[in-house]
Design a protein around this motif. Structure first.
Motif, PDB file in Angstrom:
ATOM      1  N   ASN A 160      -8.907 -89.806  -6.221  1.00  0.00           N
ATOM      2  CA  ASN A 160      -8.202 -90.705  -4.932  1.00  0.00           C
ATOM      3  C   ASN A 160      -8.377 -89.547  -3.747  1.00  0.00           C
ATOM      4  O   ASN A 160      -7.464 -89.805  -2.826  1.00  0.00           O
ATOM      5  CB  ASN A 160      -6.803 -91.250  -5.220  1.00  0.00           C
ATOM      6  N   GLY A 161      -9.259 -88.696  -3.758  1.00  0.00           N
ATOM      7  CA  GLY A 161      -9.262 -87.810  -2.634  1.00  0.00           C
ATOM      8  C   GLY A 161      -8.321 -86.724  -2.594  1.00  0.00           C
ATOM      9  O   GLY A 161      -8.012 -85.689  -1.592  1.00  0.00           O
ATOM     10  N   LYS A 162      -7.513 -86.792  -3.845  1.00  0.00           N
ATOM     11  CA  LYS A 162      -6.525 -85.566  -3.933  1.00  0.00           C
ATOM     12  C   LYS A 162      -6.793 -84.768  -5.190  1.00  0.00           C
ATOM     13  O   LYS A 162      -7.426 -85.267  -6.054  1.00  0.00           O
ATOM     14  CB  LYS A 162      -5.166 -86.279  -4.087  1.00  0.00           C
ATOM     15  N   TRP A 163      -6.243 -83.597  -5.342  1.00  0.00           N
ATOM     16  CA  TRP A 163      -6.131 -82.769  -6.621  1.00  0.00           C
ATOM     17  C   TRP A 163      -4.753 -82.901  -7.251  1.00  0.00           C
ATOM     18  O   TRP A 163      -3.660 -82.956  -6.692  1.00  0.00           O
ATOM     19  CB  TRP A 163      -6.465 -81.225  -6.027  1.00  0.00           C
ATOM     20  N   TYR A 164      -4.944 -82.752  -8.478  1.00  0.00           N
ATOM     21  CA  TYR A 164      -3.856 -82.723  -9.301  1.00  0.00           C
ATOM     22  C   TYR A 164      -3.782 -81.735 -10.491  1.00  0.00           C
ATOM     23  O   TYR A 164      -5.132 -81.372 -10.734  1.00  0.00           O
ATOM     24  CB  TYR A 164      -3.512 -83.905 -10.076  1.00  0.00           C
ATOM     25  N   THR A 203       0.998 -83.035 -12.081  1.00  0.00           N
ATOM     26  CA  THR A 203       1.547 -82.754 -10.756  1.00  0.00           C
ATOM     27  C   THR A 203       0.396 -82.540  -9.458  1.00  0.00           C
ATOM     28  O   THR A 203      -0.626 -82.399  -9.884  1.00  0.00           O
ATOM     29  CB  THR A 203       2.288 -81.149 -10.748  1.00  0.00           C
ATOM     30  N   ARG A 204       0.845 -82.693  -8.377  1.00  0.00           N
ATOM     31  CA  ARG A 204       0.170 -82.540  -7.365  1.00  0.00           C
ATOM     32  C   ARG A 204      -0.546 -80.815  -7.235  1.00  0.00           C
ATOM     33  O   ARG A 204       0.388 -80.118  -7.726  1.00  0.00           O
ATOM     34  CB  ARG A 204       0.643 -82.752  -6.027  1.00  0.00           C
ATOM     35  N   SER A 205      -1.582 -80.730  -6.805  1.00  0.00           N
ATOM     36  CA  SER A 205      -2.319 -79.535  -6.678  1.00  0.00           C
ATOM     37  C   SER A 205      -2.927 -79.182  -5.343  1.00  0.00           C
ATOM     38  O   SER A 205      -3.353 -80.336  -4.870  1.00  0.00           O
ATOM     39  CB  SER A 205      -3.139 -79.264  -7.997  1.00  0.00           C
ATOM     40  N   GLU A 206      -3.013 -78.136  -5.127  1.00  0.00           N
ATOM     41  CA  GLU A 206      -4.063 -77.831  -3.901  1.00  0.00           C
ATOM     42  C   GLU A 206      -5.539 -77.609  -4.265  1.00  0.00           C
ATOM     43  O   GLU A 206      -6.339 -77.303  -3.461  1.00  0.00           O
ATOM     44  CB  GLU A 206      -3.230 -76.412  -3.296  1.00  0.00           C
ATOM     45  N   GLY A 207      -5.539 -77.661  -5.498  1.00  0.00           N
ATOM     46  CA  GLY A 207      -7.027 -77.673  -6.164  1.00  0.00           C
ATOM     47  C   GLY A 207      -7.356 -76.438  -6.841  1.00  0.00           C
ATOM     48  O   GLY A 207      -6.332 -75.353  -6.874  1.00  0.00           O
TER      49      GLY A 207
END
Length: 118
Positions: free
Chosen positions: A56-60, A106-110
């Motif tokens: 979804n265009g995000k890093w986790y 969790t969310r991540s910066e990659g």
């Protein structure tokens, strides 16, 4: 005999500290990756217990409950999603026939950036 007793005593005293460390909560709030079966674009394995996932265009960042030694960068992975097709802490990763239960997402910066040599 005394050495054995001392070794067992030392291990029994260290076990609660080790268990507490392993059960430490992940950094950040728990999240779910919606529509995981369609939206996971790529992943990067991070050791035996972690995985960076882009969806979804995000890093986790997904962490398994225990070591998942067959989760290596050069193989394909399967994702067992929760009801509603989301990847969350109730989901699992399949790696070379092993089922590795997730502990957190969790969310991540990659993944960390690699520095070029030279």
């Amino acid at each position: 005999m005394i050495r054995t007793i001392l070794a067992v005593t030392a291990l029994s005293l260290a076990a609660p500290a080790l268990a507490e460390e392993a059960a430490a909560p992940p950094a950040g709030d728990q999240v779910a990756i919606p529509f995981a079966s369609r939206e996971i674009i790529e992943w990067k394995v991070d050791g035996n217990r972690g995985l960076f996932i882009r969806a979804n265009g995000k890093w986790y960042y997904a962490r398994t409950q225990a070591d998942c030694r067959r989760m290596i960068p050069s193989i394909g992975l399967g994702f067992e999603t929760s009801p509603g097709d989301q990847l969350d802490r109730y989901s699992a990763i399949h790696a070379q026939g092993w089922r590795c239960q997730l502990d957190s997402v969790t969310r991540s910066e990659g993944p960390p950036k690699k520095h070029r040599k030279g």
